[in-house]
Write a protein that holds these residues in place. Structure first.
Motif, short mmCIF file in Angstrom:
data_model
loop_
_atom_site.label_atom_id
_atom_site.label_comp_id
_atom_site.label_asym_id
_atom_site.label_seq_id
_atom_site.Cartn_x
_atom_site.Cartn_y
_atom_site.Cartn_z
N ASN A 160 0.79 -0.80 -0.09
CA ASN A 160 0.41 -0.63 0.49
C ASN A 160 1.06 0.80 -0.03
O ASN A 160 2.11 1.29 0.57
CB ASN A 160 -0.87 0.07 1.53
CG ASN A 160 -1.55 0.87 1.66
OD1 ASN A 160 -1.55 2.17 1.23
ND2 ASN A 160 -3.26 0.54 1.13
N SER A 161 0.32 2.24 -1.16
CA SER A 161 1.65 3.24 -1.04
C SER A 161 1.43 3.99 0.98
O SER A 161 2.71 4.87 0.86
CB SER A 161 0.62 4.39 -1.92
OG SER A 161 -0.62 4.40 -1.41
N ARG A 162 0.43 4.03 0.99
CA ARG A 162 0.11 4.57 2.62
C ARG A 162 1.63 3.82 3.31
O ARG A 162 2.21 4.86 4.11
CB ARG A 162 -0.83 4.69 3.63
CG ARG A 162 -1.63 5.40 2.89
CD ARG A 162 -3.07 4.68 4.05
NE ARG A 162 -3.77 3.43 3.68
CZ ARG A 162 -4.71 2.86 4.69
NH1 ARG A 162 -4.79 4.35 5.69
NH2 ARG A 162 -4.53 1.66 4.62
N LEU A 164 4.02 2.89 2.03
CA LEU A 164 5.88 3.16 0.98
C LEU A 164 5.62 4.63 1.55
O LEU A 164 7.07 5.01 2.37
CB LEU A 164 5.54 3.34 -0.08
CG LEU A 164 5.35 1.80 -0.94
CD1 LEU A 164 4.92 1.92 -2.22
CD2 LEU A 164 6.98 1.09 -0.62
N GLU A 165 5.20 5.65 2.12
CA GLU A 165 5.05 7.21 1.96
C GLU A 165 6.22 6.88 3.88
O GLU A 165 6.91 7.71 4.24
CB GLU A 165 3.89 7.47 2.36
CG GLU A 165 3.76 8.25 0.74
CD GLU A 165 1.96 8.48 1.33
OE1 GLU A 165 1.56 9.26 2.29
OE2 GLU A 165 1.20 9.01 0.10
#
Length: 172
Positions: A160-162, A164-165
């Motif tokens: 999930n991109s969250r 990765l951030e």
């Protein structure tokens, strides 16, 4: 920056409900591990009622802390813990924490695990640089993590991109 703060707050609020107050390094690492299972998607669909097995391969630095995850639900699947004694026994795992004592066999372990779509996590130094997917990193008294997105994609996992951030570093 504000978005990162909100995401971190969301993750930490989950920690609070899971553990009351987070006190030790391994309570934090266990809470992260739980959240990783919520923010990673396996490309092979799970059977209805299937469990999501978290394995510790090698010496267990968590002690009893991981027991708090046993039976919790992540993505509709009950979590269960396992402690395989050999590489061939990790076939039943979806998440594999690799103990520090397994560092010399790391390439063999990560290759074997990724061919079976197993998420690999460790605190071994440079774990993500050596093919692991998520590596814990300690900055002073703060536990962070790094992600090897290339290894995750090769293992058929979507992150999930969250998540990765929030990573300290992402290898693409």
């Amino acid at each position: 920056m504000f978005l990162k703060f909100l995401i971190a707050l969301l993750l930490w609020s989950t920690l609070g409900t899971a553990y009351g107050s987070v006190r030790s390094e391994y309570e934090v690492k266990a809470a992260f591990l739980y959240n990783f299972t919520r923010l990673i998607t396996w490309s092979e669909p799970s059977e209805e009622g299937a469990r999501l097995t978290i394995c510790v391969f090698g010496r267990n630095p968590f002690g009893d802390v991981l027991q708090q995850l046993n039976g919790r639900v992540s993505q509709g699947r009950a979590l269960e813990l396992d402690y395989p004694a050999s590489l061939q026994q990790i076939d039943r795992c979806q998440v594999l924490f690799v103990g520090a004592g397994k560092a010399r066999n790391l390439a063999e372990i990560t290759d074997y695990a990724h061919a079976r779509q197993i998420l690999t996590i460790s605190e071994i130094p440079d774990f993500v640089d050596n093919g692991g997917i998520i590596g814990y990193v300690k900055e002073g008294n703060v536990i962070r993590f790094e992600i090897n997105l290339l290894s995750a994609q090769q293992a058929g996992l979507q992150i999930n991109s969250r998540l990765l951030e929030l990573a300290l570093r992402v290898i693409r």
